[in-house]
Scaffold this active site. Structure first.
Site, short mmCIF file in Angstrom:
data_model
loop_
_atom_site.label_atom_id
_atom_site.label_comp_id
_atom_site.label_asym_id
_atom_site.label_seq_id
_atom_site.Cartn_x
_atom_site.Cartn_y
_atom_site.Cartn_z
N HIS A 307 23.98 -62.02 -103.55
CA HIS A 307 23.92 -62.83 -102.33
C HIS A 307 23.36 -61.97 -101.21
O HIS A 307 23.66 -60.78 -101.16
CB HIS A 307 25.31 -63.36 -101.95
CG HIS A 307 25.24 -64.46 -100.96
ND1 HIS A 307 25.14 -64.23 -99.61
CD2 HIS A 307 25.19 -65.80 -101.14
CE1 HIS A 307 25.06 -65.40 -98.99
NE2 HIS A 307 25.08 -66.37 -99.90
N ASP A 364 27.31 -70.51 -106.72
CA ASP A 364 26.68 -71.36 -107.74
C ASP A 364 27.10 -71.04 -109.16
O ASP A 364 26.78 -71.79 -110.08
CB ASP A 364 25.16 -71.23 -107.64
CG ASP A 364 24.64 -71.83 -106.36
OD1 ASP A 364 25.09 -72.93 -106.03
OD2 ASP A 364 23.80 -71.21 -105.69
N1 ACO Z 1 19.98 -60.32 -111.26
C1 ACO Z 1 19.43 -59.10 -111.38
N2 ACO Z 1 19.11 -58.30 -110.35
C2 ACO Z 1 19.35 -58.78 -109.12
C3 ACO Z 1 19.91 -60.04 -108.91
C4 ACO Z 1 20.25 -60.83 -110.02
N3 ACO Z 1 20.80 -62.01 -109.89
N4 ACO Z 1 20.04 -60.26 -107.59
C5 ACO Z 1 19.55 -59.17 -106.99
N5 ACO Z 1 19.15 -58.27 -107.92
C6 ACO Z 1 18.64 -56.90 -107.65
C7 ACO Z 1 17.21 -56.93 -107.14
O1 ACO Z 1 16.28 -56.82 -108.21
C8 ACO Z 1 17.20 -55.72 -106.25
O2 ACO Z 1 17.12 -54.58 -107.06
P1 ACO Z 1 16.35 -53.24 -106.52
O3 ACO Z 1 17.13 -52.79 -105.32
O4 ACO Z 1 16.41 -52.30 -107.66
O5 ACO Z 1 14.96 -53.69 -106.19
C9 ACO Z 1 18.59 -55.72 -105.61
O6 ACO Z 1 19.42 -56.37 -106.58
C10 ACO Z 1 18.66 -56.45 -104.29
O7 ACO Z 1 18.14 -57.76 -104.48
P2 ACO Z 1 17.31 -58.57 -103.41
O8 ACO Z 1 16.45 -59.56 -104.09
O9 ACO Z 1 16.63 -57.58 -102.48
O10 ACO Z 1 18.46 -59.27 -102.60
P3 ACO Z 1 18.27 -60.51 -101.65
O11 ACO Z 1 19.34 -60.43 -100.65
O12 ACO Z 1 16.87 -60.60 -101.16
O13 ACO Z 1 18.48 -61.76 -102.63
C11 ACO Z 1 19.47 -63.45 -103.90
C12 ACO Z 1 19.66 -62.47 -102.74
C13 ACO Z 1 18.22 -64.30 -103.69
C14 ACO Z 1 20.68 -64.39 -103.92
C15 ACO Z 1 19.40 -62.64 -105.23
O14 ACO Z 1 20.58 -61.91 -105.43
C16 ACO Z 1 19.10 -63.53 -106.42
O15 ACO Z 1 17.93 -63.80 -106.71
N6 ACO Z 1 20.17 -64.03 -107.13
C17 ACO Z 1 19.96 -64.94 -108.22
C18 ACO Z 1 19.69 -66.35 -107.68
C19 ACO Z 1 20.94 -67.01 -107.11
O16 ACO Z 1 22.02 -66.95 -107.70
N7 ACO Z 1 20.78 -67.67 -105.97
C20 ACO Z 1 21.88 -68.37 -105.28
C21 ACO Z 1 22.29 -67.62 -104.06
S1 ACO Z 1 23.65 -68.35 -103.27
C22 ACO Z 1 23.02 -69.68 -102.43
O17 ACO Z 1 21.89 -69.74 -102.04
C23 ACO Z 1 23.90 -70.73 -102.16
#
Ligand code: ACO
Length: 431
Positions: A307, A364
């Protein structure tokens, strides 16, 4: 003593930037005059550290896993309230008295019907149309049928439009499902409460009456409450941004629905189920999917984890996981996907990659499993999210409109990285 200014040095010159503080410890450096005074803008792709507004609706602390609506803890609201009560709280800032709630509910019953002409809309979508596209389109069209909201807005009270949106969006959601399965529409009943009515419109059939179970109603109330607002997330910021141009509330909410649709936002609950089904069908090869998610050359992610704001745990996920266990126990249900979800969570919680990046189950992760247990089809999950988020979107839109001091169109800047100015090349000279 807390500072009132931050100082910024660029070359030989130092600038003083005011510090703004919220009521619960938020602090920000006010850069609104920075460009005018220095010629520099700030760069913050994805708005990782940008406050776009002040708001008194929702407070969240991502480090401590706190989420409050209007000062009330989400845990208390989910335990004690109905969704209608929480919608009132979010919209009006106070919990309703008995009479206020009664009249709010009456409004919702009064406005639950759709203009009969709108029913034809549903006939003209292709059979496999996405319910989110139907929702976004139909909500946008409400303005054509109820344009008088402009008048209400002019008087500062959006009570009727709010009740209309809450009640009619629920009807649109249920009708889009009925149409998708070719069943006759079930109209809203004056005898049922908000969640009961929705379930009845979704599942009642002339040949097979739907029995409303209190456990299902209670779980639905909880899920909608947990989604009711989440400050300046992608869809809410979209609603505010569209509204800032002067677009009407229906158009702004419709844009919010589109923003919510994406799998990184509200579409995630649907994507979680697909992921769990894939793992199940793949002989429960958890390690394969975990390895894919960790592979930097693979865009795959474990949906339902991570998140932008919560970096310890998502308080909504905790409540939903408990609610999930409760409803499965009470209704004596079984779903192999619940076992898959629990095992995946367990494995992820011990994996260095996820621990290091603070990736925990988000709202979710378990919500889709409850929706499945209720009989709601997967492609309707984001619609359920939208139904829950509606009071938040409306309250945020209204708050933005009422903030006269900051009433200006939302318009970020950019760092241009394209070509320098060049000579026009006539067609015959282009090679
Ligand atoms: N699986 C694997 N790796 C992940 C995941 C995941 N679900 N989420 C984040 N990471 C990793 C990224 O690759 C990144 O790694 P790095 O630092 O080595 O590059 C690090 O964790 C940080 O991730 P970001 O994408 O920079 O985090 P951001 O805050 O931009 O994204 C998000 C948050 C979009 C929720 C992300 O965690 C994600 O894509 N999760 C999966 C989709 C999801 O569940 N969305 C629902 C969110 S809740 C809502 O909207 C109600």
């Amino acid at each position: 003593m807390s500072e009132n200014f931050a100082t910024l040095s660029i070359g030989e010159t130092t600038y003083k930037l005011p510090i703004v503080r919220g009521t619960r410890g938020d602090k920000a450096i006010d850069i609104r005059k920075l460009f005018k005074e220095t010629g520099y803008m700030t760069l913050d792709s994805g708005y990782m550290n940008t406050g776009s507004c002040s708001s008194s609706i929702t407070y969240l602390d991502g480090a401590k896993g706190i989420l409050d609506y209007r000062g009330y803890a989400i845990e208390d609201l989910a335990k004690n309230c109905t969704f209608t009560e929480v919608a009132y709280l979010i919209l009006h800032g106070v919990l309703p008295t008995f009479d206020e709630l009664k009249s709010f509910k009456q409004d919702m019953r009064r406005f639950a019907l759709l203009h009969e002409d709108m029913i034809h809309f549903f006939d003209h979508f292709p059979p496999n149309a996405s319910p989110m596209s139907i929702l976004s389109t139909t909500v946008n069209s409400l303005h054509n049928y109820y344009p008088e909201m402009d008048e209400e807005d002019a008087y500062g009270g959006l009570t009727v439009t709010t009740a209309r949106l809450l009640a009619k969006t629920r009807t649109i959601a249920a009708f889009s499902y009925k149409k998708s399965i070719g069943h006759p529409l079930v109209y809203p009943s004056p005898k049922l409460n908000y969640c009961e009515n929705f379930l009845n419109m979704m599942f009642d059939r002339p040949n097979l009456p739907y029995k409303i179970k209190p456990e299902v109603v209670s779980a639905l109330n909880k899920l909608l409450i947990l989604h009711a607002d989440h400050e300046q997330n992608c869809s809410t910021s979209t609603v505010r941004l569209v509204g800032s141009s002067g677009a009407n509330l229906y158009a702004s909410i419709s844009a919010g629905v589109s923003a919510l649709w994406g799998p990184l936002h509200g579409g995630a609950n649907q994507a979680v189920i697909v992921m769990l089904e894939d793992i199940y069908a793949d002989d429960k090869d958890f390690e394969k999917y975990i390895a894919k998610a960790k592979d930097k050359n693979d865009p795959y992610r474990l949906t339902g984890f991570g998140h932008r704001v919560y970096k310890t745990f998502d308080p909504r996920a905790k409540i939903i996981k408990k609610a999930c266990d409760e409803i499965f126990k009470k209704l004596e249900l079984e779903d192999p996907l619940l076992d898959i979800a629990k095992e995946l969570e367990e494995r992820v919680s011990q994996d260095e990659y996820f621990i290091k990046r603070n990736l925990y189950p988000n709202v979710d992760f378990y919500s889709g499993i409850i929706y499945r247990a209720m009989g709601i089809p997967t492609d309707m999950f984001p619609v359920m999210f939208a139904l829950g988020r509606l009071p938040g979107w409306i309250a945020q839109w209204t708050e933005m409109k009422e903030d006269r001091e900051n009433a200006r169109i939302g318009r970020p800047r950019q760092i241009y990285t394209g070509n320098k100015r060049r000579e026009y090349i006539p067609m015959k000279e282009r090679g």
